[in-house]
Design an enzyme around this catalytic site. Structure first.
Site, PDB file in Angstrom:
ATOM      1  CG  PHE A 134       5.158  -7.986  -5.669  1.00 10.30           C
ATOM      2  CD1 PHE A 134       3.793  -8.640  -5.822  1.00 10.30           C
ATOM      3  CD2 PHE A 134       5.581  -7.799  -4.641  1.00 10.30           C
ATOM      4  CE1 PHE A 134       3.289  -9.082  -4.773  1.00 10.30           C
ATOM      5  CE2 PHE A 134       4.965  -7.985  -3.516  1.00 10.30           C
ATOM      6  CZ  PHE A 134       3.758  -8.663  -3.574  1.00 10.30           C
ATOM      7  NE  ARG A 135       6.746 -12.061 -13.509  1.00  7.97           N
ATOM      8  CZ  ARG A 135       6.926 -13.323 -13.210  1.00  7.97           C
ATOM      9  NH1 ARG A 135       8.057 -13.535 -12.439  1.00  7.97           N
ATOM     10  NH2 ARG A 135       6.243 -14.041 -13.291  1.00  7.97           N
ATOM     11  CG  LEU A 136       9.076  -4.783  -8.045  1.00 10.94           C
ATOM     12  CD1 LEU A 136       8.479  -4.179  -6.792  1.00 10.94           C
ATOM     13  CD2 LEU A 136       9.199  -4.037  -9.217  1.00 10.94           C
TER      14      LEU A 136
END
Ligand SMILES: Cc1cc2nc3c(=O)[nH]c(=O)nc-3n(C[C@H](O)[C@H](O)[C@H](O)COP(=O)(O)O)c2cc1C
Length: 226
Positions: free
Chosen positions: A204-206
């Site tokens: 999640f692009r974290l």
């Protein structure tokens, strides 16, 4: 590179800092929970994993330079040495990149290992490697690459492919079967890091981002938002 405590040469002819290997290759320990207080051992671990998992050119990196007026340029080069002093690549001294390095003595590097979902960003000042190091590395290159280094006026206009081939034939004839010396306009540059960021892809692009910045004799380490 010889003489640097802990420097070892790996199978790809790249000098890497041979400090303690704190983690297993391939481990997924989050980078900020790693035990390191300085970036070189972290780099060594990541680079070792990249050499194992990246199918081609784990040592390929984007090199960004700029003119004294701040106009940027970027191109790929190959990492040929890494130790406590910095990160080394080789090139032609009359190329565009070398001209910009002569103006600013500053560069940034970015290594991207797609199969590991990782990048390393390095910023720093630049210096030329010692002639003896450049001679030793040049002597280790394939003969055709040595001849190519003499034949290429890197970054200058070239009339035709035939002209380049003519020059290659001329240099080959000049050296016959003898040793090809290092051209005087071909050497290595070392990027002496002031900052090194380790970026690790997460869901999640974290993503994880840990940056080490030089602080006096040591390094300050902090996490950044993705
Ligand atoms: C994967 C890859 C690796 C490269 N490695 C080098 C290198 O180590 N040294 C070099 O001078 N050029 C290398 N090149 C060519 C450069 O990207 C560039 O075309 C050349 O150095 C001229 O750049 P300049 O005009 O900005 O100086 C490489 C290109 C690629 C795609």
């Amino acid at each position: 590179m010889k003489g640097v405590p802990g420097a070892v040469i790996d199978s790809g002819g790249v000098w890497v800092y041979g400090g303690a290997r704190g983690q297993q290759a391939g481990s997924e320990v989050a980078v900020d929970r790693s035990p390191y207080k300085e970036p070189f051992e972290e780099f060594e671990r990541w680079y070792a994993e990249a050499r194992e998992k990246e199918t081609r050119d784990a040592n390929a990196m984007a090199l960004a330079t700029a003119t004294r007026h701040g106009t940027p340029s970027v191109r790929m080069v190959l990492l040929k040495g890494a130790d406590l002093r910095g990160f080394v690549f080789y090139s032609n001294l009359e190329s565009r990149k070398s001209g910009e390095l002569a103006e600013t003595s500053r560069a940034a590097l970015c290594l991207h290992w797609k199969s590991l979902g990782r990048q390393v960003r390095i910023e720093g000042t630049t210096e030329r490697v010692a002639d003896a190091d450049a001679d030793a590395y040049f002597a280790s290159r394939p003969r055709d690459s040595q001849i190519g280094a003499w034949a290429s006026d890197q970054s200058r206009p070239l009339e035709s492919r035939e002209e380049l081939e003519r020059r290659v034939a001329e240099v080959s004839a000049r050296y016959g079967n003898g040793a090809v010396p290092r051209p005087p306009n071909w050497t290595g540059f070392r990027v002496v890091p002031t900052a090194i960021e380790f970026w690790h892809e997460r869901p999640f692009r974290l993503h994880d981002r840990i940056v080490y910045r030089r602080a006096g004799e040591g390094w300050r380490k902090e996490r950044l938002y993705p």
